[in-house]
Structure formats: C-alpha cells, structure tokens
Design a protein around this motif. Structure first.
Motif, PDB file in Angstrom:
ATOM      1  N   GLU A  92     -49.425  50.560  -6.450  1.00 36.91           N
ATOM      2  CA  GLU A  92     -49.298  50.080  -5.175  1.00 36.91           C
ATOM      3  C   GLU A  92     -49.014  51.113  -3.900  1.00 36.91           C
ATOM      4  O   GLU A  92     -49.580  50.804  -2.806  1.00 36.91           O
ATOM      5  CB  GLU A  92     -47.729  49.208  -5.430  1.00 36.91           C
ATOM      6  N   ILE A  93     -48.503  52.088  -3.987  1.00 38.91           N
ATOM      7  CA  ILE A  93     -48.751  53.225  -3.313  1.00 38.91           C
ATOM      8  C   ILE A  93     -50.275  53.512  -3.027  1.00 38.91           C
ATOM      9  O   ILE A  93     -50.349  53.577  -1.728  1.00 38.91           O
ATOM     10  CB  ILE A  93     -47.966  54.524  -3.758  1.00 38.91           C
ATOM     11  N   ALA A  94     -50.802  53.821  -3.884  1.00 37.43           N
ATOM     12  CA  ALA A  94     -52.419  54.081  -3.596  1.00 37.43           C
ATOM     13  C   ALA A  94     -53.072  52.806  -2.935  1.00 37.43           C
ATOM     14  O   ALA A  94     -53.772  53.148  -1.868  1.00 37.43           O
ATOM     15  CB  ALA A  94     -53.150  54.123  -5.093  1.00 37.43           C
ATOM     16  N   VAL A 254     -55.555  44.358  -0.509  1.00 31.86           N
ATOM     17  CA  VAL A 254     -54.801  42.916  -0.686  1.00 31.86           C
ATOM     18  C   VAL A 254     -54.959  42.764  -1.889  1.00 31.86           C
ATOM     19  O   VAL A 254     -54.176  42.168  -2.472  1.00 31.86           O
ATOM     20  CB  VAL A 254     -55.154  42.059   0.452  1.00 31.86           C
ATOM     21  N   ILE A 255     -56.288  42.486  -2.700  1.00 34.39           N
ATOM     22  CA  ILE A 255     -56.609  41.909  -3.711  1.00 34.39           C
ATOM     23  C   ILE A 255     -56.092  42.768  -5.027  1.00 34.39           C
ATOM     24  O   ILE A 255     -55.524  42.111  -5.787  1.00 34.39           O
ATOM     25  CB  ILE A 255     -58.168  41.883  -4.125  1.00 34.39           C
ATOM     26  N   GLY A 256     -55.862  44.097  -4.719  1.00 37.34           N
ATOM     27  CA  GLY A 256     -55.379  44.700  -5.434  1.00 37.34           C
ATOM     28  C   GLY A 256     -54.024  44.730  -5.656  1.00 37.34           C
ATOM     29  O   GLY A 256     -53.348  44.610  -6.784  1.00 37.34           O
ATOM     30  N   LEU A 257     -53.263  44.546  -4.511  1.00 40.02           N
ATOM     31  CA  LEU A 257     -51.615  44.367  -4.465  1.00 40.02           C
ATOM     32  C   LEU A 257     -51.309  42.829  -5.294  1.00 40.02           C
ATOM     33  O   LEU A 257     -50.512  42.815  -5.853  1.00 40.02           O
ATOM     34  CB  LEU A 257     -51.480  44.342  -3.214  1.00 40.02           C
ATOM     35  N   SER A 258     -52.344  41.910  -5.139  1.00 41.75           N
ATOM     36  CA  SER A 258     -51.976  40.766  -5.778  1.00 41.75           C
ATOM     37  C   SER A 258     -52.132  40.812  -7.357  1.00 41.75           C
ATOM     38  O   SER A 258     -51.305  39.959  -7.974  1.00 41.75           O
ATOM     39  CB  SER A 258     -53.134  39.846  -5.372  1.00 41.75           C
TER      40      SER A 258
END
Length: 293
Positions: A92-94, A254-258
């Motif tokens: 999430e940091i990345a 955003v997609i990665g965070l989901s």
C-alpha cells in the motif's frame, strides 16, 4: 488546500468508524455522521480546501487543481500513522508513492489557460451525471469490504469531479449576482452533497486510503478530460506524454489499492427492525484493527 483536504479525510474517516454501518444509499447517514464533532470539523476543513481549490480553478487547468487535491491522500495516511497508529502494508505504501508520482507528472504537464464557458449542453450533461450517480450509488451501497469502498469512493470522485467542472467557469464570475443566477452554482452544490454522502459510505466499508485514492483518481481523470476538450485547459508543448504517464500511474495505483487494502473499520451491525443509533459503540477509529493485519 492539500493540508486541508488531508485533515478532512482523516477526521471524516474517524466519524465514519464511529457510526453504525449503512448497507444502502441512505441520505440519513449524513445526519448521523453530523452528530460527531470530528465529522463537522472535517467538513469545515473540506470547505476550506474547497474554497482554495475554487479560487485556484479561476486560472489553472482542472487536471492541475484536481491532482493537487489528490495529494491530500498522502497527508491523510501520514496523520493516520502518527495519530491513529495505522500500519500501512508495504504494498500500500508503494502504491501511494506511485499515486504521488502520477500526480506529480500531471502537475508538471499543466499549462495555465483561461476557462471557456459551459453551454446548455454542458449543464444538461451535469444533470444527467447527477441522475446516473444516484442510480449507481443505490446499487453500489450494497457492496461490502474493499470493493465497496473503492466503488463508492470512485462514484464520490465522479461527483466531486463534476462539481469541479461546474466550478471552473463559475470561478470567473464577475459578481455575486452572476454567481447566484447561474444554474452551475446549484449543480455544484448538488454534486458536492452526493459526493459527500458516497464518500461517507465508502469510508465505512474498508481502507480509508483506498476509498480516498479511488475518489481522487475518479475525480481527477474525467474532470481533466472535460477541461482539456471543453474548457480550454492546456498542456505544455512536448509534455503530452507526462499526462499519459500520470493517468496510467494514478489509475493503476487505485486498482492496486482495491486488491491490497484491507478494512480498517469494523462497525456494529444493527438488526433491520432496530433503530440505528450512534451511542454505545464499542470501537473508535483509534481502536480499529490495523490495515494489513
């Protein structure tokens, strides 16, 4: 503006964590959130940020202002770690760093330009978007966890992006009378209220960072395109590639965070026949299970 939005996101997420979980598109959520001082202070900070953004849109392209607003997500995450003892997983940091790089690319590509006025077609388009958000929000309110947080956050971003589109020409109003009589003023208010409701629902369902990241991306990209094609927003020569890179990084983050974000908030589930209340809640935002655990 960045600091104001960052503090607003954090305070509103605290209030959302202390409010009974809503599973539908219920405007009463705003009234229940309003019982918490943290939410009211957060809204006040958001109003300050909105005012600063409004004045910035008088001369600056939408994708510059919207991208700067998105930078408030970093402030939210930092304050969450320092004050509420959040623990962000490395992934999430990345992704937050990638989001920051994407925003920076958009900022570097922005060229100040005067705004064109939206015609009757533009006003009708904003009304159609408002109606679509109401319908989509009704169904999205049934989603849970990170997917619900991202979808509702994205819809919230579209609403705030539409408000930004309405405010860009409004910022050039020569008088209060012109501002009050312009239908864009009322569309600005309506989209802002819908966006606020959707954001509250999104923050209840999962990670604050994923909800706000989805809101920022969905608010920045459509508004930027509308600004470029219809409002006369410009890009510096030979920097068009930065716009493409910025959009790809922002949306990819955003997609990665989901996928990687986990819920930070847990709420009491109220029986359908029971009247929801905000009293007696056993959890506060500072006592929620930490993200990534």
């Amino acid at each position: 503006m960045i600091a104001a939005y960052g503090v607003a996101n954090l305070l509103q997420s605290v209030a959302a964590a202390r409010t009974d979980l809503h599973h539908g598109f219920q405007p009463m959520l705003l009234l229940r959130l309003g019982r918490h001082k943290s939410y009211l202070v957060g809204v006040a900070c958001q109003c300050v940020g909105f005012a600063l953004a409004f004045f910035a849109r008088r001369d600056l392209p939408l994708f510059l202002v919207q991208s700067a607003m998105a930078a408030g997500l970093g402030v939210t995450a930092l304050l969450g770690v320092l004050i509420l003892k959040w623990k962000l997983p490395r992934t999430e940091i990345a992704l937050l760093l990638a989001l920051t790089v994407g925003i920076a690319a958009l900022v570097m590509a922005a060229k100040p330009a005067p705004s064109r006025q939206l015609g009757t077609e533009g006003v009708i388009g904003l009304i159609a978007v408002l109606a679509a958000l109401a319908v989509l929000g009704f169904f999205a309110g049934r989603l849970h966890g990170a997917p619900g947080s991202v979808v509702l956050g994205s819809l919230s971003g579209v609403a705030f992006g539409a408000a930004a589109v309405a405010s860009r020409p409004l910022a050039s109003a020569d008088s209060i009378a012109q501002f009050v009589t312009d239908p864009l003023s009322y569309l600005l208010i309506a989209h802002s209220l819908v966006g606020q409701l959707l954001l509250g629902l999104a923050m209840q369902r999962g990670s604050t960072t994923s909800a706000v990241a989805a809101m920022d991306a969905a608010g920045a990209v459509p508004a930027a395109l509308v600004g470029l094609f219809f409002l006369g927003d410009g890009v510096w020569p030979h920097r068009e590639w930065l716009v493409a890179v910025g959009f790809v990084l922002t949306l990819g983050s955003v997609i990665g965070l989901s996928f990687y974000a986990e819920p930070q908030h847990h709420h009491h589930r109220v029986a359908p026949e029971a009247e929801p209340t905000t009293s007696g809640l056993a959890f506060s935002a500072s006592r929620q299970p930490l993200a990534g655990k």
